[in-house]
Design an enzyme around this catalytic site. Structure first.
Site, PDB file in Angstrom:
ATOM      1  N   HIS A 197       0.766  -1.205   0.016  1.00  0.00           N
ATOM      2  CA  HIS A 197      -0.029  -0.020   0.207  1.00  0.00           C
ATOM      3  C   HIS A 197       1.051   1.345   0.031  1.00  0.00           C
ATOM      4  O   HIS A 197       0.356   2.232  -0.501  1.00  0.00           O
ATOM      5  CB  HIS A 197      -0.785   0.054   1.101  1.00  0.00           C
ATOM      6  CG  HIS A 197      -2.113  -0.933   0.923  1.00  0.00           C
ATOM      7  ND1 HIS A 197      -2.846  -1.714   1.925  1.00  0.00           N
ATOM      8  CD2 HIS A 197      -3.062  -1.012  -0.188  1.00  0.00           C
ATOM      9  CE1 HIS A 197      -3.713  -2.260   1.460  1.00  0.00           C
ATOM     10  NE2 HIS A 197      -3.800  -1.668   0.265  1.00  0.00           N
ATOM     11  N   ARG A 304      -9.330  -7.302 -11.851  1.00  0.00           N
ATOM     12  CA  ARG A 304      -8.854  -8.391 -11.029  1.00  0.00           C
ATOM     13  C   ARG A 304      -9.615  -8.561  -9.755  1.00  0.00           C
ATOM     14  O   ARG A 304      -9.556  -7.594  -8.995  1.00  0.00           O
ATOM     15  CB  ARG A 304      -7.380  -8.370 -10.575  1.00  0.00           C
ATOM     16  CG  ARG A 304      -6.325  -8.749 -11.925  1.00  0.00           C
ATOM     17  CD  ARG A 304      -5.215  -8.440 -11.323  1.00  0.00           C
ATOM     18  NE  ARG A 304      -4.083  -8.661 -12.290  1.00  0.00           N
ATOM     19  CZ  ARG A 304      -3.228  -8.348 -12.945  1.00  0.00           C
ATOM     20  NH1 ARG A 304      -3.245  -7.076 -12.894  1.00  0.00           N
ATOM     21  NH2 ARG A 304      -2.342  -8.763 -13.727  1.00  0.00           N
ATOM     22  N   ARG A 340     -12.903  -9.723 -14.612  1.00  0.00           N
ATOM     23  CA  ARG A 340     -12.444 -11.180 -14.854  1.00  0.00           C
ATOM     24  C   ARG A 340     -13.095 -11.736 -13.579  1.00  0.00           C
ATOM     25  O   ARG A 340     -12.778 -11.238 -12.445  1.00  0.00           O
ATOM     26  CB  ARG A 340     -10.872 -11.055 -14.782  1.00  0.00           C
ATOM     27  CG  ARG A 340     -10.406 -12.601 -14.821  1.00  0.00           C
ATOM     28  CD  ARG A 340      -8.827 -12.604 -15.090  1.00  0.00           C
ATOM     29  NE  ARG A 340      -8.116 -12.081 -13.746  1.00  0.00           N
ATOM     30  CZ  ARG A 340      -6.903 -12.084 -13.691  1.00  0.00           C
ATOM     31  NH1 ARG A 340      -6.120 -12.407 -14.670  1.00  0.00           N
ATOM     32  NH2 ARG A 340      -6.484 -11.838 -12.126  1.00  0.00           N
ATOM     33  N   GLU A 439      -3.907 -17.951 -22.022  1.00  0.00           N
ATOM     34  CA  GLU A 439      -2.712 -18.137 -20.805  1.00  0.00           C
ATOM     35  C   GLU A 439      -2.027 -19.122 -21.015  1.00  0.00           C
ATOM     36  O   GLU A 439      -1.133 -19.565 -20.192  1.00  0.00           O
ATOM     37  CB  GLU A 439      -3.204 -17.767 -19.670  1.00  0.00           C
ATOM     38  CG  GLU A 439      -4.073 -16.421 -19.380  1.00  0.00           C
ATOM     39  CD  GLU A 439      -4.146 -16.165 -17.802  1.00  0.00           C
ATOM     40  OE1 GLU A 439      -3.487 -15.352 -17.136  1.00  0.00           O
ATOM     41  OE2 GLU A 439      -5.193 -16.609 -17.173  1.00  0.00           O
ATOM     42  N   ASN A 462       1.778 -12.670 -18.558  1.00  0.00           N
ATOM     43  CA  ASN A 462       2.332 -13.189 -17.449  1.00  0.00           C
ATOM     44  C   ASN A 462       2.424 -14.493 -17.307  1.00  0.00           C
ATOM     45  O   ASN A 462       3.369 -15.053 -16.704  1.00  0.00           O
ATOM     46  CB  ASN A 462       1.734 -12.257 -16.210  1.00  0.00           C
ATOM     47  CG  ASN A 462       1.621 -10.713 -16.047  1.00  0.00           C
ATOM     48  OD1 ASN A 462       2.236 -10.288 -17.039  1.00  0.00           O
ATOM     49  ND2 ASN A 462       0.665 -10.133 -15.458  1.00  0.00           N
ATOM     50  N   ASP A 463       1.256 -15.266 -17.283  1.00  0.00           N
ATOM     51  CA  ASP A 463       0.830 -16.521 -17.180  1.00  0.00           C
ATOM     52  C   ASP A 463       1.412 -17.212 -18.496  1.00  0.00           C
ATOM     53  O   ASP A 463       2.090 -18.337 -18.699  1.00  0.00           O
ATOM     54  CB  ASP A 463      -0.466 -16.986 -16.758  1.00  0.00           C
ATOM     55  CG  ASP A 463      -0.808 -16.881 -15.359  1.00  0.00           C
ATOM     56  OD1 ASP A 463       0.247 -17.487 -14.427  1.00  0.00           O
ATOM     57  OD2 ASP A 463      -1.717 -16.483 -14.902  1.00  0.00           O
ATOM     58  N   ARG A 473       6.848 -18.163 -12.727  1.00  0.00           N
ATOM     59  CA  ARG A 473       6.775 -16.740 -12.569  1.00  0.00           C
ATOM     60  C   ARG A 473       7.326 -15.721 -11.312  1.00  0.00           C
ATOM     61  O   ARG A 473       7.790 -15.022 -11.215  1.00  0.00           O
ATOM     62  CB  ARG A 473       5.576 -15.991 -13.336  1.00  0.00           C
ATOM     63  CG  ARG A 473       4.307 -16.029 -12.150  1.00  0.00           C
ATOM     64  CD  ARG A 473       3.038 -15.639 -12.949  1.00  0.00           C
ATOM     65  NE  ARG A 473       2.246 -14.315 -12.433  1.00  0.00           N
ATOM     66  CZ  ARG A 473       1.275 -14.038 -12.861  1.00  0.00           C
ATOM     67  NH1 ARG A 473       0.357 -14.682 -13.578  1.00  0.00           N
ATOM     68  NH2 ARG A 473       0.964 -12.712 -12.395  1.00  0.00           N
ATOM     69  N   CYS A 510      -3.563  -8.114 -21.653  1.00  0.00           N
ATOM     70  CA  CYS A 510      -3.369  -7.535 -20.364  1.00  0.00           C
ATOM     71  C   CYS A 510      -2.682  -7.926 -19.511  1.00  0.00           C
ATOM     72  O   CYS A 510      -2.466  -7.333 -18.317  1.00  0.00           O
ATOM     73  CB  CYS A 510      -4.966  -7.591 -19.866  1.00  0.00           C
ATOM     74  SG  CYS A 510      -5.298  -9.403 -19.513  1.00  0.00           S
TER      75      CYS A 510
HETATM   76  C1  PEP Z   1      -1.557 -12.467 -16.846  1.00  0.00           C
HETATM   77  O1  PEP Z   1      -1.398 -13.878 -16.393  1.00  0.00           O
HETATM   78  O2  PEP Z   1      -0.878 -12.203 -17.787  1.00  0.00           O
HETATM   79  C2  PEP Z   1      -2.517 -11.805 -16.322  1.00  0.00           C
HETATM   80  C3  PEP Z   1      -2.940 -10.486 -16.668  1.00  0.00           C
HETATM   81  O3  PEP Z   1      -3.251 -12.297 -15.051  1.00  0.00           O
HETATM   82  P1  PEP Z   1      -2.710 -12.422 -13.734  1.00  0.00           P
HETATM   83  O4  PEP Z   1      -1.299 -11.479 -13.836  1.00  0.00           O
HETATM   84  O5  PEP Z   1      -3.581 -11.549 -12.813  1.00  0.00           O
HETATM   85  O6  PEP Z   1      -2.435 -13.659 -13.595  1.00  0.00           O
HETATM   86 MG    MG Z   2      -2.961 -14.672 -15.277  1.00  0.00          MG
END
Ligand code: PEP
Ligand code: MG
Length: 590
Positions: A197, A304, A340, A439, A462-463, A473, A510
């Protein structure tokens, strides 16, 4: 005696709030020193009383800060952080645990320290960065209580007398809120992470900040000259004249660029060959909407919803979720809000949902698999989202879909809920768009089939990178392999974009890649028309997009797809961007 600090001592931490600050240190003391001791049975009652008095005193302090903060308009939306701290003061594990330890004949501060250690260990086992960082709120409350118990007075970050760079072991969100913006040029701390925060607040307050420096408090003294670069996370102690001049130049060009970026706020992201790219914001927590509005995000590309489930004993009910969704919709005035559904399990852990331990959590009962398993919970969320869709432009997004039958199962449940709502005469948007996160490798390979089932894809890089390259990750030991520019990732992105564009459905990214302006030309060349990112990245990405064309992007992608290593890919992108936009990309990277 002053510590000797070598000239140009470079440290690297986590840059959490961009900007360069140059100034002299104001070292905020000194954690309370805690004497752990055993007590006699006859002293137990007195220690329990002392602990409860400390809880009461902490409550009073927080209420007082709340009152002061609520008078400052720009901070009002962060008041919930202080409410979280007030709730932590009532937390069963904290209060009962400390009482138990006191009854086992430990003095109050020793007992509290022990319980804080146990709570910290619980949080440390959480892989998800955002959730793990919630421990910093517990730490802040713990430190407040320890100060009261040990008689160390409250720190006074609110009245630093002269312009300074604040250096502290840790800063609580309450302290960050009280900072006197005219005197605090920036801050650096030993502890902290990107999504604490305190970091979020620093970004809201526009104070350059670097956290996670581990032991900087033991390396500096009051009025030592320091430079901090909140973008790269670099801190220079005792800078030489050369370094000082270099950073002064950088500071000027950064500020010039920022000023220049402000001019782009109300312009749209249109390439030189007239392709419009929608730049949307990612919401991690509700208050991120403020940043999204500040940077004129075109709605929300990724909401999210996990944070709604945090820090509570029961999952949020339909009404509560409906209210939260409607509030965001109210603030986005007709722009799309992509909600989501719950994406937990695996690396995202919500202790409140009592998930079972799994041997292979990233590949276990997570995201959509969890929702389909806990169908009742899923139905509550879907009903809340559908109801909220009558208040604005909602799109629904299902995470981590790995096959066609999964999305069909989701759609079937959604249809059943729509029928129920019809029977109950409750309105909702009947044309609401349905999308899936891409993903997993399987989703990429069957993207043309998935495209027939939905209105849009959103690529979760990201995933996607984690699953494509088999690289956890969150594991620092294999972080060097986690590579967005791996030729396999470029091919995966190309295949997904082609499938979506061939089917005429929407296509978005995203994941964090979307907000990296260095990749903007590549992304536009891949055929993306929508990017969703941390709102603070929007101005820079917009500026890049307005100076490049899709055609140039397509040529670049063609060139990149012929390369066989990420090093080669990265070199070509660096060169290309530096040549095209030297004012943004020519700065040497440390
Ligand atoms: C991702 O996996 O790229 C994503 C946007 O979802 P999160 O980072 O919430 O897993
Ligand atoms: Mg993800």
């Amino acid at each position: 005696m002053k510590i000797k600090v070598a000239q140009d001592t470079y440290l690297v931490g986590i840059g959490v709030s961009p900007g360069i600050a140059i100034g002299a240190v104001s070292l905020l003391d000194q954690r309370p020193h805690v004497d752990k001791s055993l007590i006699e049975t006859t002293e137990v009652e007195a220690e329990l009383l002392r602990f409860h008095q400390a809880l009461e005193r902490a409550r009073e302090q927080l209420q007082k800060i709340k009152q002061a903060v609520s008078r400052q308009k720009h901070l009002r939306e962060h008041l919930y952080i202080l409410d979280t701290h007030l709730l932590i003061l009532e937390d069963e594990m904290l209060v009962d645990g400390t009482e138990q330890a006191i009854r086992a004949q430990m003095n109050a501060e020793g007992a509290l320290l022990q319980v804080l250690g146990q709570l910290r260990a619980l949080f440390d086992n959480i892989d998800d960065e955002y959730l793990r960082e919630r421990r910093s709120d517990v730490d802040a409350v713990g430190e407040r209580l320890l100060r009261i118990l040990t008689g160390v007075s409250e720190r006074t970050v609110g009245n630093i007398g002269q312009k300074s760079l604040v250096v502290a072991h840790n800063l609580s969100p309450a302290e960050t809120m009280q900072m006197d913006r005219s005197n605090v040029l920036g801050f650096i701390t030993d502890k902290g992470g990107r999504t604490s925060h305190t970091a979020i607040l620093a970004r809201s307050l526009d104070i350059p900040a670097v956290v996670g420096l581990e032991s900087v408090t033991s390396m500096v003294y009051d009025r030592l000259p320091v430079i901090i670069d909140g973008s790269s996370g670099v801190v220079v102690l005792n800078p030489s004249e050369g370094t000082f001049k270099e950073y002064l130049d950088r500071k000027q060009s950064y500020e010039y660029l920022e000023k220049d970026l402000e001019c782009y706020r109300d312009l749209s992201a249109v390439t030189t060959d007239h392709v419009s790219i929608a730049l949307r914001g990612n919401l991690e927590i509700a208050s991120d909407i403020v940043q999204a509005k500040k940077h004129a995000a075109q709605g929300i590309g990724l909401y999210r919803t996990e944070f709604l489930y945090l820090g509570r004993n029961e999952p949020p009910n339909e009404e509560e979720q409906y209210t939260s969704y409607c509030e965001i919709l109210r603030q986005t005035a007709g722009e799309p809000v992509t909600i989501r559904t719950l994406d937990i399990g695996g690396d995202k852990f919500v202790p409140e949902l009592n998930l079972e331990d799994e041997a292979n959590p990233a590949m276990g009962l997570r995201a959509i698999r969890f929702s389909l398993h806990e169908e009742q919970l899923f139905r509550v969320q879907l009903r809340a989202i559908l109801r909220a869709s009558s208040c604005g432009n909602v799109r629904i997004l299902f995470p981590m879909i790995s096959g066609v039958s999964e999305i069909r199962a989701c759609k079937k449940i959604l249809e059943e809920i729509q029928e129920q709502l019809d029977c109950e005469g409750i309105s909702y948007d009947k044309d609401l768009d349905i999308g899936i996160m891409i993903e997993t490798p399987s989703a990429v390979l069957i993207a043309p089939m998935l495209a027939e089932e939905v209105d849009f894809f959103s690529i979760g890089t990201n995933d996607l990178i984690q699953y494509f390259l088999a690289v956890d990750r969150g594991n620092e030991h294999v972080a060097y392999l986690y590579d967005p520019l791996h030729p396999a990732i470029l091919r995966a992105l190309k295949a997904t974009c082609d499938a979506a564009n061939d089917a005429g459905i929407g296509i978005c990214i995203c994941g964090e890649m979307a907000g990296e302006s260095l990749y903007s030309l590549v992304l536009v060349g891949l055929g993306l028309n929508e990017l969703s990112m941390n709102p603070s990245c929007i101005p820079r990405v917009k500026r890049v997009l307005r100076q490049v064309s899709r055609e140039e992007g397509e040529l670049l992608v063609e060139k990149l797809l012929a390369l066989s290593t990420s090093k080669e890919v990265s070199t070509v992108i660096d060169q290309e961007m530096r040549n095209r936009l030297p004012d943004i990309f020519a700065q040497p990277r440390i």
